[in-house]
Scaffold this motif. Structure first.
Motif, PDB file in Angstrom:
ATOM      1  N   LYS A   1      14.942  -1.594  -7.642  1.00  0.00           N
ATOM      2  CA  LYS A   1      14.417  -2.755  -8.377  1.00  0.00           C
ATOM      3  C   LYS A   1      13.614  -3.655  -7.451  1.00  0.00           C
ATOM      4  CE  LYS A   1      15.304  -4.517 -12.173  1.00  0.00           C
ATOM      5  NZ  LYS A   1      16.274  -5.573 -12.294  1.00  0.00           N
ATOM      6  N   GLU A   2      14.161  -3.952  -6.281  1.00  0.00           N
ATOM      7  CA  GLU A   2      13.531  -4.951  -5.407  1.00  0.00           C
ATOM      8  C   GLU A   2      12.194  -4.487  -4.857  1.00  0.00           C
ATOM      9  OE1 GLU A   2      16.440  -5.870  -2.410  1.00  0.00           O
ATOM     10  OE2 GLU A   2      17.515  -7.268  -3.727  1.00  0.00           O
ATOM     11  N   GLN A   3      12.114  -3.228  -4.442  1.00  0.00           N
ATOM     12  CA  GLN A   3      10.909  -2.767  -3.745  1.00  0.00           C
ATOM     13  C   GLN A   3       9.971  -1.947  -4.635  1.00  0.00           C
ATOM     14  OE1 GLN A   3      10.468  -3.997  -0.706  1.00  0.00           O
ATOM     15  NE2 GLN A   3      12.514  -4.893  -0.795  1.00  0.00           N
ATOM     16  N   LEU A   4      10.528  -1.201  -5.573  1.00  0.00           N
ATOM     17  CA  LEU A   4       9.684  -0.302  -6.368  1.00  0.00           C
ATOM     18  C   LEU A   4       9.537  -0.743  -7.819  1.00  0.00           C
ATOM     19  CD1 LEU A   4      10.852   3.119  -4.914  1.00  0.00           C
ATOM     20  CD2 LEU A   4       8.680   1.984  -4.533  1.00  0.00           C
ATOM     21  N   ASN A   5      10.187  -1.835  -8.155  1.00  0.00           N
ATOM     22  CA  ASN A   5      10.128  -2.361  -9.520  1.00  0.00           C
ATOM     23  C   ASN A   5      10.399  -1.264 -10.554  1.00  0.00           C
ATOM     24  OD1 ASN A   5       9.862  -4.364 -11.415  1.00  0.00           O
ATOM     25  ND2 ASN A   5       7.634  -4.275 -11.500  1.00  0.00           N
ATOM     26  N   CYS A   6      11.406  -0.447 -10.288  1.00  0.00           N
ATOM     27  CA  CYS A   6      11.749   0.628 -11.220  1.00  0.00           C
ATOM     28  C   CYS A   6      12.168   0.022 -12.558  1.00  0.00           C
ATOM     29  CB  CYS A   6      12.884   1.483 -10.662  1.00  0.00           C
ATOM     30  SG  CYS A   6      12.302   2.560  -9.357  1.00  0.00           S
ATOM     31  N   ASN A   7      11.546   0.532 -13.617  1.00  0.00           N
ATOM     32  CA  ASN A   7      11.897   0.004 -14.938  1.00  0.00           C
ATOM     33  C   ASN A   7      12.929   0.879 -15.658  1.00  0.00           C
ATOM     34  OD1 ASN A   7      10.063   2.034 -15.454  1.00  0.00           O
ATOM     35  ND2 ASN A   7       8.449   0.673 -16.215  1.00  0.00           N
ATOM     36  N   VAL A   8      13.287   1.991 -15.038  1.00  0.00           N
ATOM     37  CA  VAL A   8      14.386   2.822 -15.561  1.00  0.00           C
ATOM     38  C   VAL A   8      15.251   3.250 -14.373  1.00  0.00           C
ATOM     39  CG1 VAL A   8      15.014   4.914 -16.823  1.00  0.00           C
ATOM     40  CG2 VAL A   8      12.896   3.717 -17.418  1.00  0.00           C
TER      41      VAL A   8
ATOM     42  N   GLU B   1      -1.454   2.470   7.879  1.00  0.00           N
ATOM     43  CA  GLU B   1      -2.067   1.400   8.682  1.00  0.00           C
ATOM     44  C   GLU B   1      -1.317   0.086   8.521  1.00  0.00           C
ATOM     45  OE1 GLU B   1      -5.995   1.740   7.100  1.00  0.00           O
ATOM     46  OE2 GLU B   1      -6.175   3.766   7.951  1.00  0.00           O
ATOM     47  N   LYS B   2      -0.684  -0.082   7.383  1.00  0.00           N
ATOM     48  CA  LYS B   2       0.038  -1.340   7.144  1.00  0.00           C
ATOM     49  C   LYS B   2       1.253  -1.501   8.051  1.00  0.00           C
ATOM     50  CE  LYS B   2      -1.714  -2.243   2.617  1.00  0.00           C
ATOM     51  NZ  LYS B   2      -1.538  -2.266   1.193  1.00  0.00           N
ATOM     52  N   TRP B   3       1.819  -0.376   8.501  1.00  0.00           N
ATOM     53  CA  TRP B   3       2.918  -0.473   9.471  1.00  0.00           C
ATOM     54  C   TRP B   3       2.393  -1.146  10.737  1.00  0.00           C
ATOM     55  CZ3 TRP B   3       7.800   0.374   8.234  1.00  0.00           C
ATOM     56  CH2 TRP B   3       8.123   1.308   7.245  1.00  0.00           C
ATOM     57  N   ASP B   4       1.187  -0.679  11.162  1.00  0.00           N
ATOM     58  CA  ASP B   4       0.602  -1.205  12.405  1.00  0.00           C
ATOM     59  C   ASP B   4       0.294  -2.695  12.282  1.00  0.00           C
ATOM     60  OD1 ASP B   4       0.717   1.388  13.281  1.00  0.00           O
ATOM     61  OD2 ASP B   4      -1.352   1.849  12.692  1.00  0.00           O
ATOM     62  N   ARG B   5      -0.054  -3.110  11.086  1.00  0.00           N
ATOM     63  CA  ARG B   5      -0.379  -4.532  10.890  1.00  0.00           C
ATOM     64  C   ARG B   5       0.880  -5.382  10.686  1.00  0.00           C
ATOM     65  NH1 ARG B   5      -4.693  -2.521   7.575  1.00  0.00           N
ATOM     66  NH2 ARG B   5      -3.700  -3.254   5.667  1.00  0.00           N
ATOM     67  N   GLY B   6       2.036  -4.714  10.728  1.00  0.00           N
ATOM     68  CA  GLY B   6       3.301  -5.447  10.612  1.00  0.00           C
ATOM     69  C   GLY B   6       3.626  -5.867   9.179  1.00  0.00           C
ATOM     70  N   GLU B   7       2.995  -5.209   8.212  1.00  0.00           N
ATOM     71  CA  GLU B   7       3.228  -5.609   6.824  1.00  0.00           C
ATOM     72  C   GLU B   7       4.446  -4.917   6.194  1.00  0.00           C
ATOM     73  OE1 GLU B   7      -0.538  -4.932   4.914  1.00  0.00           O
ATOM     74  OE2 GLU B   7      -1.508  -6.488   6.107  1.00  0.00           O
ATOM     75  N   TYR B   8       4.943  -3.877   6.879  1.00  0.00           N
ATOM     76  CA  TYR B   8       6.148  -3.209   6.402  1.00  0.00           C
ATOM     77  C   TYR B   8       7.253  -3.357   7.437  1.00  0.00           C
ATOM     78  CZ  TYR B   8       3.596  -0.668   2.750  1.00  0.00           C
ATOM     79  OH  TYR B   8       2.860  -0.327   1.651  1.00  0.00           O
ATOM     80  N   HIS B   9       8.450  -3.362   6.973  1.00  0.00           N
ATOM     81  CA  HIS B   9       9.588  -3.434   7.890  1.00  0.00           C
ATOM     82  C   HIS B   9      10.627  -2.421   7.455  1.00  0.00           C
ATOM     83  CE1 HIS B   9       7.873  -7.165   9.341  1.00  0.00           C
ATOM     84  NE2 HIS B   9       7.636  -7.451   8.065  1.00  0.00           N
ATOM     85  N   ASP B  10      11.260  -1.727   8.429  1.00  0.00           N
ATOM     86  CA  ASP B  10      12.322  -0.774   8.088  1.00  0.00           C
ATOM     87  C   ASP B  10      13.582  -1.543   7.714  1.00  0.00           C
ATOM     88  OD1 ASP B  10      11.025   1.704   8.484  1.00  0.00           O
ATOM     89  OD2 ASP B  10      11.062   1.319  10.634  1.00  0.00           O
TER      90      ASP B  10
ATOM     91  N   THR C   1       5.584  -8.390  -3.424  1.00  0.00           N
ATOM     92  CA  THR C   1       4.702  -8.674  -2.292  1.00  0.00           C
ATOM     93  C   THR C   1       3.385  -7.935  -2.515  1.00  0.00           C
ATOM     94  OG1 THR C   1       5.455  -6.745  -1.071  1.00  0.00           O
ATOM     95  CG2 THR C   1       6.683  -8.792  -0.718  1.00  0.00           C
ATOM     96  N   LYS C   2       2.372  -8.342  -1.765  1.00  0.00           N
ATOM     97  CA  LYS C   2       1.058  -7.692  -1.866  1.00  0.00           C
ATOM     98  C   LYS C   2       1.187  -6.200  -1.578  1.00  0.00           C
ATOM     99  CE  LYS C   2      -2.225  -8.896   0.833  1.00  0.00           C
ATOM    100  NZ  LYS C   2      -2.573  -9.713   1.960  1.00  0.00           N
TER     101      LYS C   2
END
Ligand code: RB5
Length: 171
Positions: free
Chosen positions: A96-103, A162-171, A131-132
């Motif tokens: 729900k939080e990250q993928l907005n699963c509707n089922v 590339e977004k990992w490199d820009r610090g936009e994702y976090h494990d 998030t963006k």
């Protein structure tokens, strides 16, 4: 909140239990079947639940079959449905939080009833984090259903690396 629920004949009793469980929590539950233990097939009910959600008639959906594999797979083929098969509360929350699963899907024969109740609480209690990055990724994954030009394209998801490199994702 209006919730569509569906299952195959293997887990009708568990579906009935979860329907009641959700109703006691104040949800309006639309039971898409199956309603008895007569042999049927899970894609019928996965499709029904997905259609209720995608059409906007219901806000969210719950599906289950023996393993949860078959019915979630069927839901995932319906345009606009985002379904996750989960077996624990951590995955339910993530869906729900990250993928907005509707089922949300569970295996009625492989997860205990107590765990399924906890999964319901975690999923319905969680909020999507729009998030963006999440929005862009979900949009791109959802869009796969309308195209085939990604076949053989090894770089189709490169922008997300590339977004990992820009610090936009976090494990
Ligand atoms: C029975 O049809 C069984 O295969 C089904 O409930 C499910 O486990 C499939 O993933």
């Amino acid at each position: 909140m209006k919730v569509a629920i569906g299952c195959d004949h293997i887990v009708t009793d568990i579906k009935n239990h979860i329907k009641e469980y959700l109703e006691k929590k104040g949800f309006e539950v639309v039971d898409c079947g199956t309603y008895d233990f007569k042999r049927t097939h899970y894609p019928i009910y996965g499709k029904r639940v997905a259609e209720k959600v995608v059409s906007g008639e219901c806000d969210l959906g719950v599906v289950m079959c023996g393993t949860g594999v078959g019915i979630t797979n069927a839901v995932q083929k319906i345009k606009g449905a985002r379904c996750a098969l989960v077996g624990d509360v951590c995955a339910a929350r993530y869906a729900k939080e990250q993928l907005n699963c509707n089922v949300i899907g569970v295996g009625g024969r492989v997860s205990g009833v107590g765990m399924i109740e906890d999964i319901m609480d975690a999923y319905f209690g969680a909020e999507y984090h729009p998030t963006k990055e999440n929005e862009a990724l979900i949009e791109k994954i959802d869009g796969l259903i309308d195209r085939t030009d990604y076949i053989g394209d090894e770089h189709f998801f490169d922008e997300f690396l590339e977004k990992w490199d820009r610090g936009e994702y976090h494990d």
